[in-house]
Design an enzyme around this catalytic site. Structure first.
Site, PDB file in Angstrom:
ATOM      1  NE  ARG A   1      -4.321  -1.188  -0.092  1.00  0.00           N
ATOM      2  CZ  ARG A   1      -4.487  -2.187  -0.936  1.00  0.00           C
ATOM      3  NH1 ARG A   1      -3.479  -2.555  -1.718  1.00  0.00           N
ATOM      4  NH2 ARG A   1      -5.650  -2.819  -1.011  1.00  0.00           N
TER       5      ARG A   1
ATOM      6  CD  GLU B   1      -2.403   3.591  -5.772  1.00  0.00           C
ATOM      7  OE1 GLU B   1      -3.450   2.989  -6.128  1.00  0.00           O
ATOM      8  OE2 GLU B   1      -1.440   3.023  -5.230  1.00  0.00           O
TER       9      GLU B   1
ATOM     10  CG  HIS C   1      -2.705  -0.513  -7.195  1.00  0.00           C
ATOM     11  ND1 HIS C   1      -3.165   0.191  -6.115  1.00  0.00           N
ATOM     12  CD2 HIS C   1      -2.620  -1.798  -6.771  1.00  0.00           C
ATOM     13  CE1 HIS C   1      -3.364  -0.618  -5.084  1.00  0.00           C
ATOM     14  NE2 HIS C   1      -3.038  -1.846  -5.463  1.00  0.00           N
TER      15      HIS C   1
END
Length: 324
Positions: free
Chosen positions: A237, A266, A285
């Site tokens: 994370r 993000e 991601h």
């Protein structure tokens, strides 16, 4: 009459059909306040919620008095207010096992692409920079037989250790909340404190969930303890890392390179200094982003919601005591 559920993420047709066999399904684009307000009656009657990448907080739950279970198409659940869900006796289901091998593949890809400068040199070739035999300015660094430090020896950490140990003959160091007997027996992994791992590892791979305890666990102090030749990898994370401290460490040469699948914010801002660094591999991601795995995650999430609303919470439940 079938229970009513809200779907806020598109599903493949066959999975949508499976969901519709058990529930009356209402599809919405997102969980924004505007969407909730426009569909207030639907949210008020819904007993189930399924989707991903949206915040589920106390304010939303106030609008859903009949909600009994929510199912996320992800392993991570830091966007859910677990305390608020638990206080209302709402089950939270997730998909912890489906993506293990795929995320480990992504981690290994980041290790290899940073060490061998794959993205950087590929771009140089595309730009016409390969005009003669290559020299040292094109060289990378070996991966095989280098020491891999894993911070967080869960399922994904174990899958990464397997690849590194058997595929690349890498000594494994790890730091976790407890000793992992299987990792030590199968991969000859050595448990150590975080400082030792940082000082001895050639690659430091961070695979931690985001909690109050892990927020900004990695900052200037941790990067300063790493080898100047070390490569930092994060596919856990983003907010576990102080991104400004990482940028500073790269700029000052305190660490050699970084491979990043997650970020504090993000999508990553287009003006982030990370994007101008040749020694940074930044991907959006993509940890679990294969067709096969994303389908498997969606299927698991559908089954989880069906099970939860039928009172079956033997697996994949974050707060199973709610069902007691």
């Amino acid at each position: 009459m079938k229970p009513s559920v809200i779907l806020y993420k598109a599903l493949p047709d066959d999975l949508l059909q499976r969901l519709q066999e058990h529930f009356t399904v209402h599809q919405v684009a997102n969980l924004s306040p505007q969407t909730v307000e426009q569909n207030a009656a639907i949210f008020a009657e819904a007993e189930g919620l399924l989707g991903s990448n949206e915040n589920v907080d106390a304010a939303l739950l106030e609008k859903m008095p009949k909600l009994r279970a929510t199912s996320t198409i992800s392993v991570g659940y830091d966007n859910f207010d677990v305390d608020a869900l638990t206080a209302r006796k709402i089950l939270l289901m997730h998909t912890p096992t489906v993506l293990t091998e795929t995320v480990a593949d992504t981690l290994m890809a980041l290790v290899l692409s940073t060490a061998r400068r794959v993205v950087e040199v590929a771009e140089r070739v595309k730009a016409g920079g390969w005009t003669a035999s290559i020299g040292p300015d094109w060289y990378g660094t070996d991966v095989h037989h280098k020491t891999l430090g894993i911070v967080g020896m869960g399922r994904i950490g174990m899958a990464l250790a397997q690849r590194a140990h058997f595929g690349f003959n890498m000594p494994i160091l790890y730091n976790a909340r407890r000793h992992h007997k299987e990792a030590e027996e199968r991969f000859n992994a050595r448990y150590c404190d975080l400082d030792t791992l940082l000082q001895e590892s050639d690659f430091v791979c961070l695979i931690l969930p985001l909690t109050d305890e892990t927020h900004h666990l990695f900052g200037a102090e941790q990067f300063a303890k790493m080898k100047s030749s070390a490569i930092f990898i994060n596919a856990g994370r983003g907010p576990v890392v102080d991104e400004n401290a990482l940028i500073a460490a790269l700029q000052k040469g305190e660490i050699h390179a970084a491979g990043l699948d997650v970020f504090e914010q993000e999508p990553l801002s287009v003006d982030s200094p990370l994007l101008s660094m040749a020694n940074v591999v930044a991907v959006p991601h993509i940890g679990s982003a294969t067709h096969e795995t994303r389908y498997g995650m969606a299927a698991c999430a559908v089954d989880n919601l069906i099970d939860a609303l039928q009172g079956k919470v033997e697996k994949n439940c974050v707060n199973p005591h709610v069902a007691d």
